[in-house]
Design a protein around this motif. Structure first.
Motif, PDB file in Angstrom:
ATOM      1  N   UNK A 101      44.442 -34.416  65.213  1.00  0.00           N
ATOM      2  CA  UNK A 101      44.589 -35.917  64.835  1.00  0.00           C
ATOM      3  C   UNK A 101      44.929 -36.617  65.887  1.00  0.00           C
ATOM      4  N   UNK A 102      44.315 -37.660  66.025  1.00  0.00           N
ATOM      5  CA  UNK A 102      44.546 -38.667  67.008  1.00  0.00           C
ATOM      6  C   UNK A 102      44.589 -40.178  66.622  1.00  0.00           C
ATOM      7  N   UNK A 103      45.589 -40.900  67.321  1.00  0.00           N
ATOM      8  CA  UNK A 103      45.693 -42.280  66.836  1.00  0.00           C
ATOM      9  C   UNK A 103      44.100 -43.123  67.530  1.00  0.00           C
ATOM     10  N   UNK A 104      43.481 -43.534  66.588  1.00  0.00           N
ATOM     11  CA  UNK A 104      42.122 -44.093  66.672  1.00  0.00           C
ATOM     12  C   UNK A 104      42.353 -45.616  66.416  1.00  0.00           C
ATOM     13  N   UNK A 105      43.456 -46.167  66.180  1.00  0.00           N
ATOM     14  CA  UNK A 105      43.565 -47.634  65.872  1.00  0.00           C
ATOM     15  C   UNK A 105      44.698 -47.933  66.439  1.00  0.00           C
ATOM     16  N   UNK A 106      44.870 -47.838  67.633  1.00  0.00           N
ATOM     17  CA  UNK A 106      46.338 -48.262  68.129  1.00  0.00           C
ATOM     18  C   UNK A 106      46.338 -49.829  67.934  1.00  0.00           C
ATOM     19  N   UNK A 107      45.762 -50.430  67.560  1.00  0.00           N
ATOM     20  CA  UNK A 107      45.959 -52.025  67.385  1.00  0.00           C
ATOM     21  C   UNK A 107      46.718 -51.974  66.058  1.00  0.00           C
ATOM     22  N   UNK A 108      46.563 -50.980  65.150  1.00  0.00           N
ATOM     23  CA  UNK A 108      47.370 -51.179  63.864  1.00  0.00           C
ATOM     24  C   UNK A 108      48.370 -50.010  63.653  1.00  0.00           C
ATOM     25  N   UNK A 109      48.333 -49.216  64.614  1.00  0.00           N
ATOM     26  CA  UNK A 109      49.324 -48.153  64.487  1.00  0.00           C
ATOM     27  C   UNK A 109      49.903 -47.752  65.658  1.00  0.00           C
ATOM     28  N   UNK A 110      51.190 -47.298  65.979  1.00  0.00           N
ATOM     29  CA  UNK A 110      51.530 -46.970  67.324  1.00  0.00           C
ATOM     30  C   UNK A 110      52.270 -45.772  67.460  1.00  0.00           C
ATOM     31  N   UNK A 111      52.073 -45.054  66.405  1.00  0.00           N
ATOM     32  CA  UNK A 111      52.614 -43.508  66.539  1.00  0.00           C
ATOM     33  C   UNK A 111      52.230 -42.637  65.369  1.00  0.00           C
ATOM     34  N   UNK A 112      51.846 -41.468  65.492  1.00  0.00           N
ATOM     35  CA  UNK A 112      51.591 -40.532  64.666  1.00  0.00           C
ATOM     36  C   UNK A 112      52.676 -39.429  64.552  1.00  0.00           C
TER      37      UNK A 112
END
Length: 146
Positions: A101-112
Motif C-alpha cells: 500500500x502506497x499513497x497514490x493520491x498525495x493531492x488528496x491524502x497526506x498519510x496512510x
C-alpha cells in the motif's frame, strides 16, 4: 408521505484493507475541501456500468496501488446514508492483496496509517465510524442520518 418521484442513489465503495494483525488501512484526507484531516479508508464512487467489486478493485489501484482478486473481496456492510439526498455505502473487507500500500493520491491524502478497530483515530468522518461499529457487532445493514 414519501414523494412519488424516483430517487437516484449515489453508490460508494469502501475498502477495509485488513492486515494480519486485524488492523485497517486509513488515509488522512488533505486538500479536498471536505473533511480534510479526517482518516477514512480508501473509497470512491461507482462509475457507470461498473459493479461494486470492480469499483473497489479500481479504487484500490488508484488510491493505494494494490491489486485485489475478485474472490478476495468480502462483503462487510451496507449503509444507507442521508447525505447528498441519499447515498448507499458498500463496505468490503479484504485480507489478501498484491503490492505494498502506497499513497497514490498525495493531492488528496497526506498519510496512510493502520488502525485497530478498537483504537480508531479521533478524527474520522462520522458515518464511517458508525459503520465500523456495526461491522464489529455483526450488523450488515444500517441507516445514517435519516
Amino acid at each position: 408521505m414519501a414523494s412519488t418521484e424516483r430517487h437516484t442513489l449515489i453508490g460508494d465503495v469502501h475498502l477495509l484493507l485488513t492486515d494480519d494483525q486485524g488492523r485497517i488501512l486509513f488515509g488522512r484526507r488533505a486538500g479536498t475541501g471536505y473533511a480534510d484531516g479526517a482518516f477514512h479508508p480508501p473509497s470512491g464512487h461507482l462509475e457507470a456500468e461498473e459493479s461494486v467489486v470492480e469499483a473497489l478493485r479500481r479504487e484500490a489501484v488508484e488510491e493505494i496501488g494494490v491489486q485485489i482478486a475478485p474472490e478476495d473481496v468480502e462483503f462487510a456492510h451496507i449503509m444507507h446514508n442521508s447525505s447528498s439526498g441519499g447515498r448507499v455505502a458498500f463496505f468490503f473487507q479484504v485480507r489478501k492483496w498484491e503490492g505494498e500500500p502506497t499513497n497514490m493520491e498525495p493531492d488528496k491524502c497526506d498519510a496512510l496509517e493502520w488502525f485497530a478497530v478498537d483504537a480508531l483515530p479521533a478524527e474520522m468522518i462520522p458515518y464511517c465510524r458508525e459503520a465500523l461499529g456495526h461491522i464489529s457487532s455483526g450488523t450488515s445493514l444500517s441507516l445514517f442520518g435519516w
